[in-house]
Scaffold this active site. Structure first.
Site, PDB file in Angstrom:
ATOM      1  N   PHE A 283       0.466   2.068  -1.436  1.00  0.00           N
ATOM      2  CA  PHE A 283      -0.656   2.907  -0.998  1.00  0.00           C
ATOM      3  C   PHE A 283      -0.693   3.134   0.509  1.00  0.00           C
ATOM      4  O   PHE A 283      -1.239   4.126   0.960  1.00  0.00           O
ATOM      5  CB  PHE A 283      -1.993   2.270  -1.431  1.00  0.00           C
ATOM      6  CG  PHE A 283      -2.362   1.063  -0.619  1.00  0.00           C
ATOM      7  CD1 PHE A 283      -3.191   1.187   0.489  1.00  0.00           C
ATOM      8  CD2 PHE A 283      -1.873  -0.188  -0.939  1.00  0.00           C
ATOM      9  CE1 PHE A 283      -3.523   0.083   1.257  1.00  0.00           C
ATOM     10  CE2 PHE A 283      -2.195  -1.292  -0.184  1.00  0.00           C
ATOM     11  CZ  PHE A 283      -3.030  -1.163   0.919  1.00  0.00           C
TER      12      PHE A 283
ATOM     13  N   LYS B 277       6.852   7.225  -8.582  1.00  0.00           N
ATOM     14  CA  LYS B 277       5.531   6.815  -9.043  1.00  0.00           C
ATOM     15  C   LYS B 277       4.747   6.391  -7.814  1.00  0.00           C
ATOM     16  O   LYS B 277       4.938   5.317  -7.262  1.00  0.00           O
ATOM     17  CB  LYS B 277       5.608   5.646 -10.031  1.00  0.00           C
ATOM     18  CG  LYS B 277       4.322   5.544 -10.847  1.00  0.00           C
ATOM     19  CD  LYS B 277       3.600   4.269 -10.872  1.00  0.00           C
ATOM     20  CE  LYS B 277       3.124   3.409  -9.882  1.00  0.00           C
ATOM     21  NZ  LYS B 277       1.741   3.582  -9.410  1.00  0.00           N
TER      22      LYS B 277
ATOM     23  N   GLU C 116      -1.441   4.593  -7.476  1.00  0.00           N
ATOM     24  CA  GLU C 116      -2.567   5.257  -8.119  1.00  0.00           C
ATOM     25  C   GLU C 116      -3.767   5.372  -7.192  1.00  0.00           C
ATOM     26  O   GLU C 116      -4.671   6.161  -7.428  1.00  0.00           O
ATOM     27  CB  GLU C 116      -2.953   4.540  -9.422  1.00  0.00           C
ATOM     28  CG  GLU C 116      -3.363   3.094  -9.283  1.00  0.00           C
ATOM     29  CD  GLU C 116      -2.204   2.103  -9.260  1.00  0.00           C
ATOM     30  OE1 GLU C 116      -2.483   0.913  -9.450  1.00  0.00           O
ATOM     31  OE2 GLU C 116      -1.040   2.494  -9.046  1.00  0.00           O
TER      32      GLU C 116
ATOM     33  N   CYS D 290       3.192  -3.721   6.397  1.00  0.00           N
ATOM     34  CA  CYS D 290       3.930  -4.957   6.250  1.00  0.00           C
ATOM     35  C   CYS D 290       4.582  -5.426   7.535  1.00  0.00           C
ATOM     36  O   CYS D 290       4.837  -6.607   7.698  1.00  0.00           O
ATOM     37  CB  CYS D 290       4.980  -4.824   5.140  1.00  0.00           C
ATOM     38  SG  CYS D 290       6.149  -3.475   5.404  1.00  0.00           S
TER      39      CYS D 290
END
Length: 196
Positions: free
Chosen positions: A59, A83, A86, A191
């Protein structure tokens, strides 16, 4: 948690840079021939596409991280499934709207949405040969173990944090600014940032 406009622009600039680098891939993946690697033995190496490659994106960098993989996969002759998280699907939906304008052959790039069920389908589908993941360490271990158990090539980049070391001869004002930007840039959701 959102992202500042300057950070968003920087993220998409990195995506563009990955496309530019990937444009050199056709030259880099050409076959090679080596003579006399052993007595009377010559070697000829042929690089071939794997087939279907997939990316499960996080995200926090919805525009940049897919471009760590997408342009390279298609430049090497593979098809690609993305993908997105979401939590932030709209960035890649907009990017795919733009990509659809360049008339790639049908099925070369594919966008799928969903949560764990979609991830599991990617990890289990026999036609998908390689998977790239960026996200938390816990999910990276899951993606790696399940994908590898299904015989896929998997690169799973789990969460990371970096230590900060400030040496005695450092410019303290500059160091404070850099550390602050590292900790709080992208709302602290990256990160390679220092941990607060």
């Amino acid at each position: 948690c959102g992202k500042a406009i300057a950070e968003s622009r920087g993220e998409l600039q990195r995506a563009i840079e990955n496309v530019e680098v990937a444009c050199g891939t056709p030259m880099l993946i050409q076959s090679e021939f080596s003579e006399n690697i052993a007595t009377g033995v010559d070697e000829f190496m042929i690089r071939q596409p794997l087939g279907v490659c997939a990316c499960i994106a996080p995200f926090n960098f919805p525009g940049m991280i897919p471009f760590w993989f997408l342009p390279y996969a298609i430049a090497c002759g593979n098809t690609f499934i993305l993908k997105p998280s979401e939590k932030v699907p709209l960035t890649m939906m907009k990017v795919f709207d733009l990509l659809n304008r360049i008339d790639l052959p049908k099925g070369v790039i594919n966008l799928v949405h969903g949560g764990k069920e979609t991830v599991d389908a990617i990890l289990d589908h026999p036609s998908i040969k390689a998977i790239s993941f960026v996200g938390s360490s816990k999910i990276a271990r899951y993606v790696y173990s399940r994908g590898a158990a299904n015989g896929k090539r998997v690169q799973a980049q789990g969460g990371a944090k970096n230590p900060v070391v400030i040496l005695p001869d450092a410019d303290l004002e500059m160091s404070v600014q850099i550390v602050t930007d590292s900790v709080y840039g992208c709302a602290g959701q990256r990160c390679l940032a220092a941990s607060n």
